[in-house]
Scaffold this motif. Structure first.
Motif, PDB file in Angstrom:
ATOM      1  N   ASP A 127     -40.704  52.661  19.829  1.00  0.00           N
ATOM      2  CA  ASP A 127     -40.663  53.916  20.258  1.00  0.00           C
ATOM      3  C   ASP A 127     -40.371  54.954  19.335  1.00  0.00           C
ATOM      4  O   ASP A 127     -40.458  56.038  19.338  1.00  0.00           O
ATOM      5  N   ASN A 128     -40.045  54.656  17.986  1.00  0.00           N
ATOM      6  CA  ASN A 128     -39.761  55.482  16.956  1.00  0.00           C
ATOM      7  C   ASN A 128     -40.688  56.254  16.528  1.00  0.00           C
ATOM      8  O   ASN A 128     -40.820  57.526  16.279  1.00  0.00           O
ATOM      9  N   THR A 129     -42.111  55.695  16.789  1.00  0.00           N
ATOM     10  CA  THR A 129     -43.329  56.652  16.476  1.00  0.00           C
ATOM     11  C   THR A 129     -43.470  57.777  17.293  1.00  0.00           C
ATOM     12  O   THR A 129     -43.946  58.748  16.612  1.00  0.00           O
ATOM     13  N   ARG A 130     -42.793  57.918  18.355  1.00  0.00           N
ATOM     14  CA  ARG A 130     -43.025  58.922  19.072  1.00  0.00           C
ATOM     15  C   ARG A 130     -41.990  60.035  18.667  1.00  0.00           C
ATOM     16  O   ARG A 130     -42.458  61.196  19.027  1.00  0.00           O
ATOM     17  N   ILE A 132     -40.911  58.911  13.259  1.00  0.00           N
ATOM     18  CA  ILE A 132     -40.224  58.023  12.228  1.00  0.00           C
ATOM     19  C   ILE A 132     -40.876  56.545  12.328  1.00  0.00           C
ATOM     20  O   ILE A 132     -41.254  56.246  13.391  1.00  0.00           O
ATOM     21  N   PRO A 133     -41.019  55.789  11.060  1.00  0.00           N
ATOM     22  CA  PRO A 133     -41.625  54.617  11.219  1.00  0.00           C
ATOM     23  C   PRO A 133     -41.008  53.606  12.292  1.00  0.00           C
ATOM     24  O   PRO A 133     -39.815  53.521  12.599  1.00  0.00           O
ATOM     25  N   ARG A 134     -41.754  52.789  12.712  1.00  0.00           N
ATOM     26  CA  ARG A 134     -41.384  51.709  13.676  1.00  0.00           C
ATOM     27  C   ARG A 134     -40.289  50.627  13.022  1.00  0.00           C
ATOM     28  O   ARG A 134     -39.393  50.459  13.644  1.00  0.00           O
ATOM     29  N   ALA A 135     -40.398  50.296  11.838  1.00  0.00           N
ATOM     30  CA  ALA A 135     -39.833  49.396  11.123  1.00  0.00           C
ATOM     31  C   ALA A 135     -38.795  49.710  10.137  1.00  0.00           C
ATOM     32  O   ALA A 135     -39.170  50.735   9.387  1.00  0.00           O
ATOM     33  N   SER A 136     -37.614  49.531  10.021  1.00  0.00           N
ATOM     34  CA  SER A 136     -36.837  49.676   8.962  1.00  0.00           C
ATOM     35  C   SER A 136     -36.361  48.258   8.532  1.00  0.00           C
ATOM     36  O   SER A 136     -35.791  47.795   9.316  1.00  0.00           O
ATOM     37  N   ALA A 137     -35.660  48.181   7.270  1.00  0.00           N
ATOM     38  CA  ALA A 137     -35.357  46.989   6.857  1.00  0.00           C
ATOM     39  C   ALA A 137     -34.393  47.099   5.497  1.00  0.00           C
ATOM     40  O   ALA A 137     -34.684  48.082   4.620  1.00  0.00           O
ATOM     41  N   THR A 138     -33.523  46.273   5.371  1.00  0.00           N
ATOM     42  CA  THR A 138     -32.786  46.032   4.084  1.00  0.00           C
ATOM     43  C   THR A 138     -32.890  44.678   3.469  1.00  0.00           C
ATOM     44  O   THR A 138     -32.812  43.802   4.503  1.00  0.00           O
ATOM     45  N   LEU A 139     -33.233  44.561   2.311  1.00  0.00           N
ATOM     46  CA  LEU A 139     -33.141  42.911   1.766  1.00  0.00           C
ATOM     47  C   LEU A 139     -31.725  42.580   0.624  1.00  0.00           C
ATOM     48  O   LEU A 139     -31.418  43.805   0.127  1.00  0.00           O
TER      49      LEU A 139
END
Length: 331
Positions: free
Chosen positions: A78-81, A84-91
């Motif tokens: 639902d972020n795209t609504r 903002i991007p759907r995915a967020s990530a940290t490595l």
């Protein structure tokens, strides 16, 4: 601890995709040789947001890499609504000699890059060359864009594209990007089935949580299908093809299409092997039969690409070095 943001990650990846493909191939071969530890991913789900999840992918990759770490990646469709991007990530990358983390990196770009590299490597091995007469794309979001960039930078010979997305505007944006970089014939399909017709390579990158493609006749012309979203295909479609994945134990779970096929048949005999098997020529694609590559996405691939990016960023004197991050530990 070195902190590496999205700008530095993207700068290293852009223009280096052929080299990254080799990094991903080396990671698969190290995993195939038993030089890795890749526990099952853990899924954090939310009772009030059934479409959203955060996944933890811990791993160790030996061989030429010798690195451990964990990717923590959120998928909130639902972020795209909200723009903002759907995915967020940290490595997080850990030193294998003392266990200390030495890098914290933005990882949605790394994740999309290793996913696309894995897919295109699988396509090359299954097709036997860097050529596809027509490519069908179902789901024209971020992952599909990264797949295209690998096809472009690896000089694939492609005559045409067939695009389908429930959001036609997204398909139109993807078409416009392709039009800037290729002379290939690009059409937007009105039905999802039309993205299979006459396409010898089909890329599935949706956010589907349940199968929506059930007719085995979609594969009657024996295409190679890159099933990156893992849950688009009904068991009847899976069972009509040769099936390959990156790691069988990882892929046949969490209600993936392969998992549903296992539940229907009571076994995993329909899985012909892994990408490692194909790279080592222990398994081959049977010409004239459709082939489906369903990579679950291994944490070792994130480590391989992340370590490659980290080393280049540090060598260039970029990133933000936090020299006092662990000050006071043990006091």
């Amino acid at each position: 601890m070195t902190v590496i943001d999205a700008g530095d990650v993207a700068a290293e990846i852009e223009g280096s995709r052929p080299e990254i493909l080799d990094v991903v191939r080396a990671a698969y071969l190290a995993h195939d040789a038993g030089q890795s530890s890749n526990p099952h991913s853990s899924f954090l789900r939310f009772p009030h947001q059934t479409r959203s999840r955060i996944i933890s992918l811990p791993a160790y990759l030996g061989g030429e890499f010798e690195v451990a770490g964990n990717k923590w990646i959120a998928s909130f469709p639902d972020n795209t609504r909200h723009g903002i991007p759907r995915a967020s990530a940290t490595l997080i990358l850990n030193d294998c000699a003392n266990g200390y983390p030495f890098a914290c990196m933005e990882s949605s770009i790394i994740s999309a890059t290793r996913t696309a590299a894995s897919a295109v490597l699988g396509a090359e091995v299954l097709i036997g060359e860097r050529r596809a007469r027509r490519v069908g794309v179902v789901g024209t979001g971020l992952i599909a864009q990264h797949v295209w960039k690998f096809l472009r930078d690896l000089d694939w010979d492609i005559e045409g594209f067939r695009l389908f997305d429930l959001d036609r505007a997204a398909a139109e944006r993807y078409r416009d990007v392709l039009a800037e970089h290729t002379d290939a014939d690009v059409l937007i399909a009105e039905r999802v089935e039309d993205a299979f017709t006459d396409c010898d390579l089909v890329v599935l990158t949706t956010v589907a949580g349940e199968p929506h493609l059930h007719d085995p006749r979609l594969l009657a012309h024996a295409p190679v299908v890159l099933h990156l979203s893992l849950r688009d295909l009904g068991p009847e479609v899976v069972l009509a093809a040769q099936n390959f994945t990156d790691d069988i134990d990882h892929a046949v779970r969490e209600r993936t299409s392969l998992h549903l096929a296992e539940q229907r048949t009571g076994n995993r005999d329909f899985v012909d092997g892994t990408l490692g098997d194909l790279l080592q020529q222990r398994r081959v694609r049977h010409r004239g039969r459709p082939a489906i590559f369903s990579p679950f996405g291994l944490g070792v691939l994130d480590l391989a690409v992340g370590k490659w990016v980290h080393d280049r960023v540090v060598a260039a004197g970029k990133g933000r070095r936090q020299t006092d991050f662990f000050t006071g530990v043990g006091v």
